[in-house]
Design an enzyme around this catalytic site. Structure first.
Site, PDB file in Angstrom:
ATOM      1  N   LEU A   6       1.020  -0.919  -0.178  1.00  0.00           N
ATOM      2  CA  LEU A   6      -0.082   0.030  -0.440  1.00  0.00           C
ATOM      3  C   LEU A   6       1.037   1.018  -0.239  1.00  0.00           C
ATOM      4  O   LEU A   6       1.029   1.987  -0.831  1.00  0.00           O
ATOM      5  CB  LEU A   6      -0.918  -0.002   1.302  1.00  0.00           C
ATOM      6  N   ALA A   7       2.201   1.443   0.817  1.00  0.00           N
ATOM      7  CA  ALA A   7       2.868   3.055   1.252  1.00  0.00           C
ATOM      8  C   ALA A   7       3.234   2.869  -0.294  1.00  0.00           C
ATOM      9  O   ALA A   7       3.224   4.120  -0.538  1.00  0.00           O
ATOM     10  CB  ALA A   7       3.970   2.478   2.072  1.00  0.00           C
ATOM     11  N   ASP A   8       3.808   1.716  -1.053  1.00  0.00           N
ATOM     12  CA  ASP A   8       4.441   1.295  -1.802  1.00  0.00           C
ATOM     13  C   ASP A   8       2.991   2.214  -3.287  1.00  0.00           C
ATOM     14  O   ASP A   8       4.772   2.590  -3.968  1.00  0.00           O
ATOM     15  CB  ASP A   8       5.479   0.303  -2.224  1.00  0.00           C
ATOM     16  N   GLY A   9       2.929   1.676  -3.433  1.00  0.00           N
ATOM     17  CA  GLY A   9       1.518   1.885  -4.569  1.00  0.00           C
ATOM     18  C   GLY A   9       1.311   3.428  -4.109  1.00  0.00           C
ATOM     19  O   GLY A   9       1.815   4.642  -5.237  1.00  0.00           O
ATOM     20  N   SER A  39       4.193   5.400  -4.987  1.00  0.00           N
ATOM     21  CA  SER A  39       4.288   5.389  -6.809  1.00  0.00           C
ATOM     22  C   SER A  39       3.864   6.622  -6.902  1.00  0.00           C
ATOM     23  O   SER A  39       3.995   7.369  -8.334  1.00  0.00           O
ATOM     24  CB  SER A  39       3.756   3.858  -7.213  1.00  0.00           C
TER      25      SER A  39
END
Length: 402
Positions: free
Chosen positions: A173-176, A179
């Site tokens: 989630l945090a990576d998405g 991004s």
């Protein structure tokens, strides 16, 4: 639809992006730019491919996540810690508009590839630096992953059942979120370049974008000295809001963020008298009576199939959604109408489905031109475009630089 590598260019055609990042925010940001037509060159170590090539499910030994994450990217190899790899990277940066990297702060500088060197080769270059904790501060050199951001942002603390532990999401989630913030920041920096003629550095810490998505928790703490408690699937701001099981063992989600929707739901489930309760007029007061409302709504839904529930809610103009898995998503007529799911011909696995670009434009289109390419598949082609002779490429390969 099936899209070939030679499909029409998207709105970012002509934008050149070097993706030197791994796992997952940086590569996903580069994917978003590639979907819209940017020429993305993915740089990986010759002996250590992007770890995402080994994450998750595989078919016939071929990783499936990489087919999506690596789409629309030409792949080259370069050992940036070697003199030859440094030469290759400087040549790539000299011709690029954007470089995306997520090494630990100080790593590029140690290799002689910091922004001072990159901007000397290309003053118009935008360098997007994606790291767990940013380029400054006491945590800057710590290993940083999305899980840590989900913990430190407050997300885990407010997610889960009231009597249960803090809960992490089962995906990046945090990576998405990071991004999307990275792609946005890159476009802002490129727009600024139109005015100034200069590139600049984007410093994106993965702990920050998800924090921005979580509402007014900081302001609430500052002004009231309270924190948002864990409420499971319920909301502290309205009710009924929950997931409910249907007679056929499926699940649906109901939202009543608007007062008018809450009233329609109660009429639909045969409990209109609850609307006249003094506490029903405000979402927060309804939330304090969630047990009563969940019993009314949940009991009504439990007597009907999922299709019957959705049809009744739609007729009543109340807000409901079936809880889908991937099979449901592919079959859903709304996703089909939007063209959300694309069928792409993959050289290794044949036709495959994946989610497409994030939105549609009236005058242009995001396109999946090709799926994730094998490790280093385009090294000779890309280096040849940069002026490296076949003999020089062979020498670099013999040195282990590419």
């Amino acid at each position: 639809m099936t899209v070939s590598r030679d499909a029409a260019a998207g709105p970012l055609h002509g934008l050149r992006v070097v993706d030197a990042s791994t796992l997952f925010a940086g590569p996903m940001a580069a994917m978003h730019l590639g979907d819209l037509g940017a020429d993305v060159v993915k740089v990986e170590h010759p002996a250590k491919p992007d770890p995402s090539r080994g994450h998750g499910a595989a078919k016939d030994g071929v990783n499936l996540w990489w087919k999506t994450l690596g789409r629309n990217k030409r792949t080259v190899t370069a050992n940036l810690g070697s003199e030859g790899g440094r030469e290759v990277f400087l040549a790539l940066a000299a011709e690029a508009d954007v470089v995306i990297e997520n090494f630990r702060p100080g790593t590029l500088e140690r290799w002689g590839l910091g922004y001072e060197e990159l901007s000397a080769a290309n003053p118009r270059l935008v360098l997007a630096r994606v790291s767990g904790f940013g380029q400054v501060g006491p945590y800057r050199t710590r290993p940083g992953f999305g899980t840590l951001a989900e913990a430190m942002s407050g997300f885990a603390a407010m997610t889960g059942e009231p009597d249960g532990p803090p809960t992490l999401p089962p995906f990046g989630l945090a990576d998405g979120v990071a991004s999307l913030a990275t792609a946005f920041a890159v476009m802002v920096a490129l727009q600024a370049r139109e005015r100034t003629g200069r590139g600049q550095v984007v410093d994106l810490a993965i702990i920050e974008p998800i924090l921005a998505m979580l509402g007014p928790q900081i302001t609430r703490w500052d002004q009231l000295r309270t924190v948002q408690p864990r409420t499971g699937n319920r909301s502290a701001n309205n009710a009924p809001r929950n997931t409910y099981r249907t007679r056929d063992g499926q699940w649906v989600a109901v939202s009543t963020s608007a007062q008018s929707i809450a009233e329609r739901v109660m009429r639909l489930v045969g409990r209109p008298e609850l609307i006249d309760e003094p506490w029903f007029a405000r979402g927060a007061d309804r939330a304090r009576h969630a047990d009563v409302l969940d019993e009314a709504v949940g009991g009504w839904i439990a007597e009907r199939t999922r299709d019957e529930v959705v049809a009744a809610f739609e007729e009543a103009q109340a807000a409901v959604a079936p809880i889908y898995d991937a099979q449901d998503i592919v079959a859903d007529p709304q996703f089909q109408a939007l063209g959300t799911i694309h069928e792409i011909e993959d050289p290794e696995l044949g036709p495959m489905l994946m989610q497409g670009p994030l939105f549609r434009l009236s005058d242009a289109e995001g396109v999946i031109r090709f799926t994730g390419r094998p490790h280093g598949a385009d090294t000779d082609e890309v280096l040849g475009e940069l002026g490296f002779t076949p003999e020089r490429i062979a020498g670099l390969r013999a040195e282990g630089a590419v």
